[in-house]
Design a protein around this motif. Sequence first.
Motif, PDB file in Angstrom:
ATOM      1  N   GLY A 107       0.773  -1.328  -0.093  1.00 45.46           N
ATOM      2  CA  GLY A 107      -0.026  -0.076   0.047  1.00 45.46           C
ATOM      3  C   GLY A 107       0.855   1.265   0.065  1.00 45.46           C
ATOM      4  O   GLY A 107       0.311   2.316   0.407  1.00 45.46           O
ATOM      5  N   PHE A 108       2.233   1.171  -0.502  1.00 50.81           N
ATOM      6  CA  PHE A 108       2.664   2.506  -0.654  1.00 50.81           C
ATOM      7  C   PHE A 108       2.040   3.570  -1.618  1.00 50.81           C
ATOM      8  O   PHE A 108       1.259   3.120  -2.557  1.00 50.81           O
ATOM      9  N   LYS A 109       2.171   4.746  -1.268  1.00 53.36           N
ATOM     10  CA  LYS A 109       1.732   5.692  -1.963  1.00 53.36           C
ATOM     11  C   LYS A 109       2.349   5.928  -3.446  1.00 53.36           C
ATOM     12  O   LYS A 109       3.545   5.751  -3.650  1.00 53.36           O
ATOM     13  N   THR A 110       1.522   5.919  -4.184  1.00 53.83           N
ATOM     14  CA  THR A 110       2.185   6.080  -5.847  1.00 53.83           C
ATOM     15  C   THR A 110       1.639   6.977  -6.636  1.00 53.83           C
ATOM     16  O   THR A 110       0.534   7.450  -6.389  1.00 53.83           O
ATOM     17  N   THR A 111       2.264   7.353  -7.525  1.00 54.26           N
ATOM     18  CA  THR A 111       2.068   8.503  -8.690  1.00 54.26           C
ATOM     19  C   THR A 111       2.225   7.879 -10.008  1.00 54.26           C
ATOM     20  O   THR A 111       3.630   7.249 -10.159  1.00 54.26           O
ATOM     21  N   THR A 112       1.329   7.876 -11.202  1.00 59.94           N
ATOM     22  CA  THR A 112       1.504   7.308 -12.162  1.00 59.94           C
ATOM     23  C   THR A 112       2.089   8.570 -13.119  1.00 59.94           C
ATOM     24  O   THR A 112       1.476   9.604 -13.206  1.00 59.94           O
ATOM     25  N   LEU A 113       3.418   8.331 -13.974  1.00 60.04           N
ATOM     26  CA  LEU A 113       3.770   9.296 -14.607  1.00 60.04           C
ATOM     27  C   LEU A 113       3.277   8.769 -16.062  1.00 60.04           C
ATOM     28  O   LEU A 113       3.242   7.679 -16.595  1.00 60.04           O
ATOM     29  N   LYS A 114       2.539   9.754 -16.794  1.00 62.58           N
ATOM     30  CA  LYS A 114       1.698   9.432 -17.903  1.00 62.58           C
ATOM     31  C   LYS A 114       2.512   9.679 -19.000  1.00 62.58           C
ATOM     32  O   LYS A 114       1.911   9.226 -20.328  1.00 62.58           O
ATOM     33  N   TYR A 115       3.610  10.504 -19.103  1.00 64.94           N
ATOM     34  CA  TYR A 115       4.179  10.887 -20.473  1.00 64.94           C
ATOM     35  C   TYR A 115       5.543   9.727 -20.665  1.00 64.94           C
ATOM     36  O   TYR A 115       6.301   9.520 -19.691  1.00 64.94           O
ATOM     37  N   HIS A 116       5.559   9.512 -21.771  1.00 67.66           N
ATOM     38  CA  HIS A 116       6.514   8.647 -22.414  1.00 67.66           C
ATOM     39  C   HIS A 116       7.507   9.120 -23.409  1.00 67.66           C
ATOM     40  O   HIS A 116       7.023   9.552 -24.351  1.00 67.66           O
ATOM     41  N   TYR A 117       8.913   9.270 -23.112  1.00 69.93           N
ATOM     42  CA  TYR A 117       9.665  10.096 -24.006  1.00 69.93           C
ATOM     43  C   TYR A 117      10.709   9.227 -24.791  1.00 69.93           C
ATOM     44  O   TYR A 117      11.320   9.605 -25.785  1.00 69.93           O
ATOM     45  N   ARG A 118      10.430   7.735 -24.341  1.00 65.80           N
ATOM     46  CA  ARG A 118      11.633   6.846 -24.986  1.00 65.80           C
ATOM     47  C   ARG A 118      11.416   6.561 -26.330  1.00 65.80           C
ATOM     48  O   ARG A 118      12.324   6.474 -27.371  1.00 65.80           O
ATOM     49  N   SER A 119      10.069   6.210 -26.595  1.00 63.57           N
ATOM     50  CA  SER A 119       9.751   5.503 -27.876  1.00 63.57           C
ATOM     51  C   SER A 119       8.836   6.206 -28.704  1.00 63.57           C
ATOM     52  O   SER A 119       7.819   7.027 -28.216  1.00 63.57           O
ATOM     53  N   PRO A 120       8.774   6.178 -29.971  1.00 62.51           N
ATOM     54  CA  PRO A 120       7.546   6.933 -30.719  1.00 62.51           C
ATOM     55  C   PRO A 120       6.182   6.214 -30.591  1.00 62.51           C
ATOM     56  O   PRO A 120       5.982   5.035 -30.032  1.00 62.51           O
ATOM     57  N   LYS A 121       5.022   6.981 -30.848  1.00 58.79           N
ATOM     58  CA  LYS A 121       4.030   6.669 -30.469  1.00 58.79           C
ATOM     59  C   LYS A 121       3.618   5.352 -31.259  1.00 58.79           C
ATOM     60  O   LYS A 121       2.680   4.544 -30.665  1.00 58.79           O
ATOM     61  N   GLU A 122       4.211   4.965 -32.385  1.00 57.81           N
ATOM     62  CA  GLU A 122       3.798   3.824 -33.026  1.00 57.81           C
ATOM     63  C   GLU A 122       4.339   2.708 -32.367  1.00 57.81           C
ATOM     64  O   GLU A 122       3.807   1.556 -32.525  1.00 57.81           O
ATOM     65  N   LEU A 123       5.396   2.774 -31.629  1.00 56.24           N
ATOM     66  CA  LEU A 123       6.009   1.610 -30.990  1.00 56.24           C
ATOM     67  C   LEU A 123       5.485   1.439 -29.566  1.00 56.24           C
ATOM     68  O   LEU A 123       4.979   0.450 -29.323  1.00 56.24           O
ATOM     69  N   ILE A 124       5.272   2.715 -28.804  1.00 55.93           N
ATOM     70  CA  ILE A 124       4.592   2.363 -27.567  1.00 55.93           C
ATOM     71  C   ILE A 124       3.255   2.116 -27.621  1.00 55.93           C
ATOM     72  O   ILE A 124       2.362   1.677 -26.740  1.00 55.93           O
ATOM     73  N   GLY A 125       2.464   2.369 -28.762  1.00 57.71           N
ATOM     74  CA  GLY A 125       1.085   2.112 -29.056  1.00 57.71           C
ATOM     75  C   GLY A 125       0.695   0.611 -28.733  1.00 57.71           C
ATOM     76  O   GLY A 125      -0.196   0.239 -28.268  1.00 57.71           O
ATOM     77  N   PHE A 126       1.762  -0.402 -29.120  1.00 54.68           N
ATOM     78  CA  PHE A 126       1.516  -1.780 -29.087  1.00 54.68           C
ATOM     79  C   PHE A 126       1.335  -2.009 -27.532  1.00 54.68           C
ATOM     80  O   PHE A 126       0.567  -2.628 -26.986  1.00 54.68           O
ATOM     81  N   SER A 127       2.249  -1.432 -26.713  1.00 56.05           N
ATOM     82  CA  SER A 127       2.357  -1.730 -25.415  1.00 56.05           C
ATOM     83  C   SER A 127       1.023  -1.133 -24.533  1.00 56.05           C
ATOM     84  O   SER A 127       0.381  -1.545 -23.446  1.00 56.05           O
ATOM     85  N   ASN A 128       0.824   0.230 -25.124  1.00 52.91           N
ATOM     86  CA  ASN A 128      -0.557   0.771 -24.594  1.00 52.91           C
ATOM     87  C   ASN A 128      -1.802  -0.052 -24.588  1.00 52.91           C
ATOM     88  O   ASN A 128      -2.692  -0.358 -23.862  1.00 52.91           O
ATOM     89  N   GLU A 129      -1.885  -0.565 -26.064  1.00 51.97           N
ATOM     90  CA  GLU A 129      -3.160  -1.453 -26.237  1.00 51.97           C
ATOM     91  C   GLU A 129      -3.015  -2.835 -25.419  1.00 51.97           C
ATOM     92  O   GLU A 129      -3.979  -3.141 -25.125  1.00 51.97           O
ATOM     93  N   ALA A 130      -1.826  -3.414 -25.456  1.00 55.98           N
ATOM     94  CA  ALA A 130      -1.792  -4.926 -24.777  1.00 55.98           C
ATOM     95  C   ALA A 130      -1.633  -4.844 -23.288  1.00 55.98           C
ATOM     96  O   ALA A 130      -2.272  -5.621 -22.684  1.00 55.98           O
ATOM     97  N   TYR A 131      -1.061  -3.582 -22.583  1.00 56.62           N
ATOM     98  CA  TYR A 131      -0.894  -3.555 -21.240  1.00 56.62           C
ATOM     99  C   TYR A 131      -1.327  -2.654 -20.409  1.00 56.62           C
ATOM    100  O   TYR A 131      -1.973  -2.482 -19.330  1.00 56.62           O
ATOM    101  N   TYR A 132      -1.229  -1.268 -20.929  1.00 61.02           N
ATOM    102  CA  TYR A 132      -1.324   0.030 -20.050  1.00 61.02           C
ATOM    103  C   TYR A 132      -3.006   0.372 -19.940  1.00 61.02           C
ATOM    104  O   TYR A 132      -3.530   0.695 -19.149  1.00 61.02           O
ATOM    105  N   GLU A 133      -3.483   0.578 -21.429  1.00 59.87           N
ATOM    106  CA  GLU A 133      -4.755   0.993 -21.726  1.00 59.87           C
ATOM    107  C   GLU A 133      -5.897   0.013 -20.660  1.00 59.87           C
ATOM    108  O   GLU A 133      -6.737   0.401 -20.101  1.00 59.87           O
TER     109      GLU A 133
END
Length: 204
Positions: A107-133
Motif C-alpha cells: 500500500g505504498f503511496k504511488t503516482t503514475t507518470l503518464k508521459y513516455h519519452y523513450r519510444s515513438p507513438k507507433e512503438l509504445i502504441g502496442f504496449s499501450n493497447e496490450a498492457y497499459y490501457e
Amino acid sequence: MSKVLPIWMMSLDDVSRIVPLEMNAFDYVIIDEASQCNFAYAFPAMYRAEHTIFFGDTLQMRDDNIMFKSNDQLNAIAKKHKIPDVYQIKAEEDTVKSVMDIANLNGFKTTTLKYHYRSPKELIGFSNEAYYEPIGRKLEAVNDNIVPYKDTGRVLLNHLVTPNDNEEIGSRTNFAEIQNSTVGRRNKNRPNFERQVYSHIDLL
C-alpha cells in the motif's frame, strides 16, 4: 558525509561497498528501475536512508539475472550454504518479487507518470493497447525532437521483408532487411544534417 556531498549517485553494489553502514545517513534514497531489483539487493541502500522513493514499471519485462532466481534455484543455494528457512526470502509464485511489487502490495503511496519519452507513438502504441490501457494507465508519447519520415506523418513505418536464404551468410544475418529498410529518423534541431540515420526493429 552527506553534508560534504549531499547527493550521491551510484549503483546498489557501490552503496554497500563505499557508503558506511549507518542507519538514516541520508534523508532519501531514490531507486531507479525498482521493478528490476529485488528486496535483498535494495535493502542495504534503504537502510542508509530515512525515506525511500521507487521509480519503476511493474509491467516492464523483468531482467533474467541473478537478482530474480526461481524458488528452485534459491532452495539449491540455501541447501548448499545451509541457510535456515527463517533467513530465506522466497516468493509464493515462480519468481522473487521486486521492491516495486512489494511496495504496491504493502500500500505504498504511488503516482503514475503518464508521459513516455523513450519510444515513438507507433512503438509504445502496442504496449499501450496490450498492457497499459486495460488497467487505465495509457501512456502519451512525447517525442518533440523527432521529425516524421517524409510526408507520412509517422516516425516509425512497418514493413515486411522476406529474407533470401541464398544471400545470407549465417542464421544471425538478414541482408534483405538491411537493403529494404526505409525507416529514417532525423532531429529537427539539426535540419541541415543531410545524413539520415536508419534503424530497424525485428519482431520475431
